[in-house]
Scaffold this motif. Sequence first.
Motif, PDB file in Angstrom:
ATOM      1  N   ARG A 425       4.541 -14.499  -3.634  1.00 48.18           N
ATOM      2  CA  ARG A 425       3.825 -15.466  -4.453  1.00 48.18           C
ATOM      3  C   ARG A 425       2.328 -15.201  -4.441  1.00 48.18           C
ATOM      4  N   HIS A 426       1.814 -14.792  -3.280  1.00 45.41           N
ATOM      5  CA  HIS A 426       0.362 -14.599  -3.164  1.00 45.41           C
ATOM      6  C   HIS A 426       0.066 -13.397  -2.296  1.00 45.41           C
ATOM      7  N   ASN A 427      -0.735 -12.486  -2.834  1.00 49.80           N
ATOM      8  CA  ASN A 427      -1.229 -11.336  -2.089  1.00 49.80           C
ATOM      9  C   ASN A 427      -2.692 -11.581  -1.766  1.00 49.80           C
ATOM     10  N   PRO A 428      -3.042 -11.762  -0.483  1.00 53.90           N
ATOM     11  CA  PRO A 428      -4.434 -12.070  -0.134  1.00 53.90           C
ATOM     12  C   PRO A 428      -5.361 -10.864  -0.208  1.00 53.90           C
ATOM     13  N   PHE A 429      -4.832  -9.703  -0.599  1.00 54.65           N
ATOM     14  CA  PHE A 429      -5.653  -8.492  -0.690  1.00 54.65           C
ATOM     15  C   PHE A 429      -5.469  -7.850  -2.062  1.00 54.65           C
ATOM     16  N   PRO A 430      -5.999  -8.486  -3.107  1.00 56.85           N
ATOM     17  CA  PRO A 430      -5.774  -7.970  -4.463  1.00 56.85           C
ATOM     18  C   PRO A 430      -6.543  -6.690  -4.771  1.00 56.85           C
ATOM     19  N   GLY A 431      -7.650  -6.469  -4.085  1.00 59.38           N
ATOM     20  CA  GLY A 431      -8.468  -5.297  -4.384  1.00 59.38           C
ATOM     21  C   GLY A 431      -7.998  -4.028  -3.709  1.00 59.38           C
ATOM     22  N   ALA A 432      -7.712  -4.127  -2.435  1.00 60.19           N
ATOM     23  CA  ALA A 432      -7.281  -2.973  -1.639  1.00 60.19           C
ATOM     24  C   ALA A 432      -6.361  -3.474  -0.535  1.00 60.19           C
ATOM     25  N   PRO A 433      -5.419  -2.662  -0.085  1.00 58.63           N
ATOM     26  CA  PRO A 433      -4.484  -3.116   0.959  1.00 58.63           C
ATOM     27  C   PRO A 433      -5.208  -3.360   2.274  1.00 58.63           C
ATOM     28  N   PRO A 434      -4.626  -4.161   3.157  1.00 55.73           N
ATOM     29  CA  PRO A 434      -5.255  -4.466   4.442  1.00 55.73           C
ATOM     30  C   PRO A 434      -5.228  -3.256   5.374  1.00 55.73           C
ATOM     31  N   THR A 435      -6.077  -3.301   6.382  1.00 51.81           N
ATOM     32  CA  THR A 435      -6.078  -2.240   7.396  1.00 51.81           C
ATOM     33  C   THR A 435      -5.036  -2.516   8.479  1.00 51.81           C
ATOM     34  N   HIS A 436      -4.769  -3.789   8.720  1.00 53.13           N
ATOM     35  CA  HIS A 436      -3.794  -4.182   9.738  1.00 53.13           C
ATOM     36  C   HIS A 436      -2.942  -5.333   9.208  1.00 53.13           C
TER      37      HIS A 436
END
Length: 475
Positions: A425-436
Amino acid sequence: MEWFTGSGYWLSRLVLQRALAVIYLVGFLSAALQFRALIGERGMLPVPRFTAYVPARRAPSLFQLRYSDRFFALCAWGGALLSAAVVAGAADQVPLGAAMAMWAVLWGLYLSIVNVGQTWYAFGWESLLLEAGFLAVFLGNARTGPPVLVLWLMRWLLFRVEFGAGLIKIRGDRCWRDLTCLYYHHETQPMPGPLSWFFHRLPRPLHRVETAANHFAQLVVPFALFAPQPAASVAAGLIVLTQLWLVASGNFSWLNWLAIVLALAAVDDTAWAGLLGLPRHHPLPGPPVWYQVLVLAATVLVVVLSWWPVRNMVSAQQRMNMSFNPFHLVNTYGAFGSVNRERYEVVIEGTDDERLTEQTQWREYEFHGKPGDPRRLPRQFAPYHLRLDWLMWFAAISPGYARDWFGPLIERLLTGDRDTLRLLRHNPFPGAPPTHVRARLYHYRFTTWRELRTTGAWWHRTLHREFLPPAALRR
């Protein structure tokens, strides 16, 4: 041909077939929209890897011959289009043989999907849809009367669904016998719906009445499906009412809706006339001999294969939701033989910090159906099946249920895989994937009336333990 066709079930067959086609449509759409991340070539549990070690005799499927994401999408969307055509009445506008072929194609396509779906498709309602879909092949169309034998086979299928579920409860968790299971079930069920909070907050004496009524509906009423009319129609009506109660109280994919559809096989046109004021349908021409032979052959097949589910039902070691053959014909069913007393949820979080410290800010991924944000009211998704959300419920019960797919899920979140993110439903990293990415296990409970008024939250949650320590891609 009165022994073969039931002229008094014309409308029931019409509604049953159209409704079953709607459920097929939902099943194919669920497959088409979710398969790439789950079982696609780059999915968490890829079909090519599965078919490499599981032979076709154990899992017959078109995808044993060849697999590509494009071919799977063609089958899934093709099944959806064919289902929609049947809903619109296409099967009644063609010769009987062509109508049977349409239903057979739907069954073959969905069988091909289920047999390579692995754990994502290991649910009783998948086999239930396939078994009902197989029987629908022999229900005929508007050019012939409804075959009595197939209508009885559908009642026999509904009997196994209801009676099997009732037996597994009585033999299982003690709370079903002391009528206390619904003190917990509405809160701990796999995917609560928008009314589940209110069902949970009903007075406890009413919960005991609910449980007793459930036993009556599943252990007594199904026998009346085989009684003369109007008793059979009354039994079907009671089953429909109890299934609608379950629809209102939670999200169980198309299980409840399919049980409602099967109940129509026990409702005759006299009952429809009483409810809707409809006239009886005029007699239809007699069926061709080849059709009678096929119906008789299918009946004999079901009778022979019924030995295994009957033996399972009378066994003290009854198993639920089990297929005894790779074609998912004449299965055994059952649900919630045990009920969880507490609810735990796996919450997945990510961060874009390169180095982890005590000040690291973690952001939470949100799922469509499973509980996450305590202030978010659960939504209604059934009959649509959110496969990842359901498996996340099992993961919270035991990490063993997630052994094969949870690691690949985390890896795809770390790479920002678009197909996987579409399941959320929600991706908190729309710009780039997380590091961890990490996962933590929380204890959830429904708030009280006072807590809801004060905080506006439907859930109260507390951290229980770490589920997965922070993970990162190897550089």
